[in-house]
Design an enzyme around this catalytic site. Structure first.
Site, PDB file in Angstrom:
ATOM      1  N   LYS A  65      38.199  45.159  40.280  1.00 46.24           N
ATOM      2  CA  LYS A  65      36.823  45.484  40.554  1.00 46.24           C
ATOM      3  C   LYS A  65      36.725  46.393  41.896  1.00 46.24           C
ATOM      4  O   LYS A  65      35.504  47.063  41.754  1.00 46.24           O
ATOM      5  CB  LYS A  65      36.276  44.106  41.434  1.00 46.24           C
ATOM      6  CG  LYS A  65      36.029  42.907  40.174  1.00 46.24           C
ATOM      7  CD  LYS A  65      35.174  41.981  40.768  1.00 46.24           C
ATOM      8  CE  LYS A  65      36.149  40.445  40.625  1.00 46.24           C
ATOM      9  NZ  LYS A  65      35.634  39.285  41.404  1.00 46.24           N
ATOM     10  N   GLU A  67      34.660  35.271  42.372  1.00 44.98           N
ATOM     11  CA  GLU A  67      34.385  35.616  43.470  1.00 44.98           C
ATOM     12  C   GLU A  67      32.890  36.649  43.443  1.00 44.98           C
ATOM     13  O   GLU A  67      33.113  37.628  42.601  1.00 44.98           O
ATOM     14  CB  GLU A  67      35.514  36.472  44.500  1.00 44.98           C
ATOM     15  CG  GLU A  67      36.534  35.512  44.582  1.00 44.98           C
ATOM     16  CD  GLU A  67      37.737  36.458  45.232  1.00 44.98           C
ATOM     17  OE1 GLU A  67      38.698  36.491  44.870  1.00 44.98           O
ATOM     18  OE2 GLU A  67      37.385  36.879  46.491  1.00 44.98           O
ATOM     19  N   ARG A  96      47.369  37.464  33.110  1.00 48.99           N
ATOM     20  CA  ARG A  96      46.155  38.428  33.099  1.00 48.99           C
ATOM     21  C   ARG A  96      46.239  39.039  31.718  1.00 48.99           C
ATOM     22  O   ARG A  96      47.310  39.420  31.178  1.00 48.99           O
ATOM     23  CB  ARG A  96      46.115  39.320  34.063  1.00 48.99           C
ATOM     24  CG  ARG A  96      45.286  38.865  35.294  1.00 48.99           C
ATOM     25  CD  ARG A  96      45.542  40.011  36.289  1.00 48.99           C
ATOM     26  NE  ARG A  96      44.976  39.168  37.573  1.00 48.99           N
ATOM     27  CZ  ARG A  96      43.828  39.264  37.946  1.00 48.99           C
ATOM     28  NH1 ARG A  96      42.632  39.823  37.596  1.00 48.99           N
ATOM     29  NH2 ARG A  96      43.442  38.652  39.156  1.00 48.99           N
TER      30      ARG A  96
END
Ligand code: ATP
Ligand code: MG
Length: 563
Positions: A277, A40, A267
């Protein structure tokens, strides 16, 4: 990728490769493997993303397939062209090539809209006039069934008319949404009539003002994979619960003969840093770091600016591997990978970070000579270079001690030490300033001991040095870990910024470096002998050299942690 085989070595297959090989053996998807990396564009990529990039592009390369780069750009309020540009640069820098053009979920907005209309007509979606908080409260909890919206039974024709008016911009943001009509009692909360579209009067960085309704990520992701013919949709574990929803959408639409297979892995997180982020953005916005590419940031651009090589990051990804269990990887592994590669490729140079003057009293003032030193003992093809040896030199202040303990093998009064590539010198006395700081160290040299002369004696210590006559000045930035806590984001009641390490940057402004570094260009990497690996900063220019420390020569990190 060219040196993939070398990096992969002969390790056993990871669980994703096993799945793929079984499918290939069964002839599934006509033997094709198509993967994608789907960021994204709402921030810069970090080292966690780098492992995902290496995984997706690596699988495609291994199985002679393709890997797409697709921006999942469904939230215009957080997305920017700057992020797109940085992501493209980072993926390329890592050494990967995406298949065909860059792809964007926003390219599929029209198709997604048409599918939504079809779902409305099929009674599979409805417009809900309730505010978001009410919708969210009605979902209840996994152990109790949700409450159905009063608009759930609205006839398709009415829903269609309202949805079109939403698209035409007739309604204010937040007044209506389009929801999938699935199951308000499902144990999977995501299936309790999820929102498909929301109204946002926000221009999109690509589609401009064309749309004021935007599809939700969950309504977009699975269909985008389908439209692109992705065979293996590799993603992180949090998407496991989304999988039934992605499949539900594809079931309602077109997809019967082929279905992307979603495979989740855990992850990878790194100790002593944050990877969210949102948090990284906070550090940037509040000026707590020097931008997204601050060398202390765990971003790919930060690692690049610090001097990491693409090879070292790919090696790191390979060593970390893939697993179903969440793992926190030690920062020292990343640094190990940096040293591993830089040791082979970084030319050795002399740099003195905290200089103190040495005068060799028995070396005449008008004498000077060239001494030859190796550029890289790990690489014979790197050759040698000449350094000017003179009466006055600089050495590292740390390399001198007045009252030295027995085991101190550097410079001390009455002791001998070798100046790298040159002579053995003996320290005779020092001169101090009024505050008692050593200003000048006086030595004598032994003419017989020149390096390479064949009759050199051995002494325990060898020091790096530069000549006062031709040394040039440089600024050197020494970085430490950005946070003092192993998991700064893991404290419920304390803001992660409380754990910032106030000593994470030390600037040495008046360093003396050998003259050859005058031509160093931003991004050039070196080993400063005995000190570590360094990289010329993006701001570095002739006459105003700036170097960032990538990593020291040894792992001091693990030691610090165990303290
Ligand atoms: P956001 O909260 O904004 O979604 P994100 O880290 O998930 O943040 P994306 O742009 O969605 O960011 O990530 C792109 C891809 O990278 C996704 O497929 C995601 O699963 C993967 N990814 C993100 N973080 C990690 C990580 N720490 N380790 C491995 N893969 C990761
Ligand atoms: Mg994400």
């Amino acid at each position: 990728m060219d040196n993939k085989a070398e990096e992969t070595g002969t390790r056993s297959l990871n669980f994703i490769e096993q799945i793929i090989e079984e499918e290939l053996a069964d002839g599934k998807n006509n033997g094709q493997v198509v993967t994608r990396f789907p960021p994204e564009p709402n921030g810069y990529l970090h080292i966690g993303h780098a492992t995902s990039i290496c995984l997706n592009f690596g699988l495609a390369a291994r199985y002679h397939g393709r890997c797409h780069l697709r921006f999942d750009d469904t939230n215009p309020s957080k997305e920017e062209q700057e992020y797109i540009d940085s992501i493209l640069a980072d993926v390329q820098w890592l050494g990967f090539h995406w298949d065909g053009e860059v792809r964007y979920a926003s390219d599929y907005f029209q198709q997604l809209y048409d599918w939504a209309e079809q779902m409305i007509l099929d009674g599979k979606a409805y417009v809900d006039d309730q505010p978001a908080e009410v919708i969210s409260a009605q979902r209840m909890s996994p152990t109790e069934p949700g409450v159905e919206s009063p608009y759930r039974e609205r006839p398709p024709a009415e829903n269609l008319a309202l949805f079109r008016r939403m698209k035409e911009g007739e309604f204010a943001a937040g007044t209506r949404v389009l929801r999938a009509r699935i199951d308000m009692a499902s144990p999977n909360m995501l299936l309790r009539d999820p929102i498909m579209y929301r109204i946002m009067h926000v221009p999109h960085y690509r589609t401009g003002n064309q749309w004021c309704i935007y599809p939700m990520y969950d309504y977009t992701h699975g269909q985008s994979d389908y439209l692109e013919g992705i065979t293996h949709s590799v993603c992180t574990l949090e998407f496991e619960v989304h999988r039934p929803l992605y499949n539900w959408f594809l079931d309602q639409l077109v997809c019967t003969e082929y279905r992307p297979r979603q495979i989740e892995f855990a992850r990878r997180n790194l100790s002593y840093t944050v990877m969210s982020k949102r948090m990284l953005l906070e550090l940037v916005r509040e000026g707590l770091v020097d931008g997204w590419d601050d060398p202390r940031m765990p971003t790919i651009s930060g690692l690049r600016r610090a001097g990491y090589t693409p090879e070292s990051i790919r090696l790191f990804a390979e060593k970390v591997g893939v697993a179903r269990r969440e793992i926190v990887v030690d920062m020292s592994l990343l640094e190990f990978c940096a040293r591993e590669h830089l040791n082979k490729v970084a030319p050795r140079v002399m740099a003195v970070l905290d200089p103190v003057r040495v005068v060799i009293e028995n070396y005449p003032e008008d004498r000077s000579e060239w001494v030859e030193v190796e550029n890289n003992p790990e690489d014979a093809s790197a050759g040698t270079r000449q350094l000017l040896f003179t009466r006055e030199l600089y050495i590292e202040r740390e390399d001198f001690m007045e009252d030295a303990p027995k085991k101190f093998f550097r410079m001390a009064i009455g002791k001998e030490v070798r100046l790298k590539g040159a002579y053995i010198v003996k320290c005779e006395r020092v001169e101090k300033d009024e505050q008692g700081h050593v200003e000048t160290i006086y030595c004598t040299m032994d003419e017989e001991t020149r390096s390479g002369s064949g009759n050199e004696r051995k002494v325990k210590g060898t020091l790096h040095w530069v000549s006062v006559k031709d040394a040039i000045e440089a600024e050197v930035r020494l970085y430490d870990r950005l946070f003092k806590d192993e998991d700064p984001a893991g404290h419920k009641d304390t803001d992660f910024k409380q754990f910032l390490n106030e000593n994470s940057l030390r600037v040495a402004r008046r360093c003396k470096v050998e003259p050859g570094l005058a031509s160093a260009r931003p991004g050039d990497r070196f080993q400063f002998q005995r000190l570590g690996y360094f990289c010329a900063d993006k701001s570095s220019a002739p006459g105003a050299l700036v170097f960032n420390r990538t990593v020291g020569l040894k792992d001091t990190w693990t030691k610090q942690i165990s303290k």
